[in-house]
Write an enzyme that holds these catalytic residues in place. Structure first.
Site, mmCIF file in Angstrom:
data_model
loop_
_atom_site.group_PDB
_atom_site.id
_atom_site.type_symbol
_atom_site.label_atom_id
_atom_site.label_comp_id
_atom_site.label_asym_id
_atom_site.label_seq_id
_atom_site.Cartn_x
_atom_site.Cartn_y
_atom_site.Cartn_z
ATOM 1 N N ASP A 28 0.884 -1.031 -0.012
ATOM 2 C CA ASP A 28 0.129 -0.053 0.157
ATOM 3 C C ASP A 28 1.127 1.223 -0.041
ATOM 4 O OD1 ASP A 28 -2.482 1.568 0.487
ATOM 5 O OD2 ASP A 28 -3.226 -0.389 1.372
ATOM 6 N N HIS A 57 -3.945 6.046 3.221
ATOM 7 C CA HIS A 57 -4.862 4.923 2.793
ATOM 8 C C HIS A 57 -4.447 3.663 3.306
ATOM 9 C CE1 HIS A 57 -5.916 1.756 -0.044
ATOM 10 N NE2 HIS A 57 -6.823 2.470 -0.216
ATOM 11 N N SER A 236 -11.344 -1.335 -1.223
ATOM 12 C CA SER A 236 -10.207 -1.287 -0.748
ATOM 13 C C SER A 236 -10.361 -1.899 0.858
ATOM 14 C CB SER A 236 -9.334 -0.191 -0.786
ATOM 15 O OG SER A 236 -8.807 0.236 -1.705
#
Length: 472
Positions: A28, A57, A236
C-alpha cells in the site's frame, strides 16, 4: 474508539486479540506508527519515500485489519510494504518490487493489495496476477478488491485463484437483515470468471487517521472523527476487513492452505441482498467459519473432487492424459499435438480453472490459449510491438478512468464527495496517471518499444520458469 459495526456484522464480540501470531503484509502507500497498532508494524520501503504513510490509505486499511479497537484481528502483526509516494502515485514496477519483498520474507500469512490496476491483459499473462499467484502457491492467502466500478472487475480482482472481495453496505447496523451490496462495488464475469468471491463491510467504515496526510488535508473536514479516526468507503476497505478475517482464522487453524481458507470463507458466508448481483457467495461470516474449525476440509474436498471429477473437467480423459504426459516429458511437439486434440470447452476450462492446473500446464495455457485467443490471430500478431503499442501504451494506462479508482477508494468518506471530486481534488489523472504511469520512464516509447517486445516478454528475463523462481 468510535462506534464500528464491522465486528458485529462478522459475528464477533469485543476485540479479544484475534489474529495473534499471524503476519499480514499490506502492500500500500505505507502505514504510520499510530497508537492503535501498538508497535506491531514492521516497515519495508520500496518506493524511495521512506517509512510512514504520507497518503493516509495504507494506515486506514491496516486499522481495519489490526487496529486495537477498529480491527478484525487486533493481535496480528503488520508488515508494511510501502509502494507509493505521499500523493498515492506508484507504478507497476514498484508494486512488483513490493511483492518481491514479501516473497523474501518468512512467516507472512496474508497479503492485502487494495489496488485495481485497470490492466487490459488477460489474467493468465498479466505480470501482476502472475506474481500474486506465485505468492499464493507459497502458502500466502492473497486478498484483493473487486474495485469501485459497479459493472467492472479489473486486475488483480479478476484472477480466479485470488480471494476477491466486494463491498457490503451494513446500513449502519450490525444486524445482517439490512445488508446490501453497495452500488459502487465491482462485479462481473471477466473471461467467464464470476467475481467477487464474497462481500464484506466496505461502506462508511471507521478506521485510523493519519494527521496531516494527503487524504487528511483534503477530506479531514468531513471525514475525520476526532483526532485519531476517519470514515471511508470502498472495496479497498472491504478487502482489509477480509484480510483481517483471514488472519483471525489462520491464528486458530494455521494448517489451512490459501485454497482451504478461500473455500471455508465462501462456504460459510451468509445470504446478502444483491438485486444487481455482485454478492458472490454472500457476506463474510467469520464466526461461522471459526465454528467450522473441527471439519476435515481436505478430506471433504478430496471426496467431492473424486466424485465429480468427470463432470468438473470437460474433455476426454485420454486426451488430457496425453497432454499432461507430453508436458512432463518436455516434448513440445507432442504437447502441441495433444493440446490441439482437446475440445474448445476443455481449453477454455484450462484457462478459467487456473488454480487446478499444474505449473507446466499454466505456462502452456498462457502461451497457447490466452495469447492466441485474446488476439484472435497468430503469435506474430500478438507481438508486443504491435499489440502493446496500440492498446496498452501510456494513453490507455493514463486516462481519467484509471485515476479515480486505482486504490479502490472512490467513495473514501461519504457520498457527498464522489469519485468525481476524489479524482479532481485529491489525486487526479494528471498526478496519479499522466505524471507517474506515463512519464519519461513509462511512456509508450519505453513501455512498448523493442526492449519490451514479445521476444523479451516471453524470453529468458520474463519466462514463467524465471518468474516463478523469483516468487516461488
Amino acid at each position: 474508539g468510535p462506534a464500528s459495526t464491522v465486528r458485529g456484522s462478522l459475528g464477533l464480540g469485543a476485540p479479544a486479540g484475534e489474529g495473534a501470531g499471524t503476519t499480514l503484509a499490506g502492500v500500500d502507500p505505507g502505514v504510520a506508527d499510530v497508537p492503535e497498532l501498538g508497535g506491531r508494524v514492521t516497515h519495508v520501503d520500496v518506493s524511495g519515500a521512506g517509512a510512514g504513510d504520507g497518503y493516509g490509505h495504507g494506515t486506514f486499511v491496516a486499522g481495519l485489519v489490526a487496529g486495537r479497537t477498529t480491527g478484525v484481528a487486533p493481535g496480528a502483526h503488520v508488515l508494511d510494504v510501502r509502494v507509493a509516494k505521499a500523493d498515492g502515485s506508484t507504478d507497476l514496477t514498484t508494486v512488483l518490487k513490493g511483492l518481491q519483498a514479501v516473497a523474501n520474507r518468512r512467516g507472512v500469512d496474508v497479503l492485502n493489495l487494495s489496488l485495481s490496476s485497470g490492466s487490459p491483459l488477460p489474467y493468465q499473462v498479466d505480470p501482476l496476477t502472475s506474481a500474486l499467484e506465485a505468492l499464493w502457491r507459497r502458502g500466502i492467502t492473497v486478498v484483493v478488491p473487486s474495485g469501485n466500478v459497479a459493472d467492472e472487475v479489473s486486475s488483480p480482482g479478476n484472477d480466479p485463484v485470488l480471494l476477491t472481495t466486494g463491498g457490503l453496505d451494513e446500513s449502519g447496523t450490525a444486524a445482517r437483515g439490512d445488508d446490501v451490496v453497495a452500488g459502487w462495488s465491482g462485479r462481473g464475469t471477466p473471461q467467464g470468471v464470476a467475481k467477487p468471491d464474497l462481500v464484506a463491510p466496505g461502506a462508511h467504515l471507521v478506521s485510523l487517521r493519519v494527521s496531516g496526510s494527503t487524504i487528511d488535508r483534503t477530506y479531514g473536514g468531513t471525514a475525520a472523527i476526532g483526532e485519531s479516526y476517519f470514515r471511508g468507503s470502498g472495496t479497498s476497505f472491504a478487502a482489509g476487513v477480509t484480510s483481517g478475517a483471514v488472519a483471525a482464522l489462520l491464528a486458530e487453524r494455521p494448517e489451512l492452505s490459501p485454497d482451504a481458507v478461500k473455500t471455508l470463507l465462501t462456504s460459510s458466508a451468509y445470504d446478502v441482498s444483491a438485486p444487481s448481483g455482485g454478492a458472490g457467495a454472500g457476506g463474510l461470516d467469520l464466526a461461522n467459519a471459526l465454528r467450522a474449525k473441527g471439519k476435515d476440509d481436505k478430506d471433504e474436498k478430496d471426496d467431492k473432487d473424486e466424485k465429480g471429477k468427470s463432470d468438473r473437467i470437460p474433455g476426454n480423459d485420454g486426451d488430457w492424459a496425453a497432454f499432461l504426459d507430453a508436458l512432463e516429458a518436455g516434448n513440445a511437439a507432442l504437447a502441441a499435438s495433444s493440446w490441439s486434440k482437446l475440445s474448445p470447452a476443455a481449453r477454455n476450462w484450462a484457462a478459467s480453472s487456473w488454480s487446478d492446473l499444474s505449473f507446466e500446464a499454466r505456462n502452456w495455457a498462457a502461451r497457447n490459449w490466452a495469447a492466441r485467443n485474446w488476439a484472435g490471430g497468430t503469435d506474430d500478431e500478438w507481438a508486443a510491438r504491435n499489440w502493446a503499442a496500440r492498446n496498452w501504451a501510456a494513453r490507455n494506462w493514463a486516462d481519467a478512468e484509471f485515476a479515480a479508482s486505482s486504490w479502490s477508494a472512490r467513495n473514501w468518506a461519504a457520498s457527498s464527495w464522489s469519485a468525481r471530486n476524489w479524482a479532481t481534488d485529491g489525486w487526479a489523472a494528471r498526478n496519479w496517471a499522466a505524471r507517474n504511469w506515463a512519464d519519461s520512464e513509462w511512456a509508450a516509447r519505453n513501455w512498448a518499444d523493442s526492449e519490451w517486445a514479445a521476444r523479451n516478454w516471453a524470453g529468458s528475463e520474463w519466462a514463467a520458469r524465471n518468474w516463478a523462481g523469483l516468487f516461488g
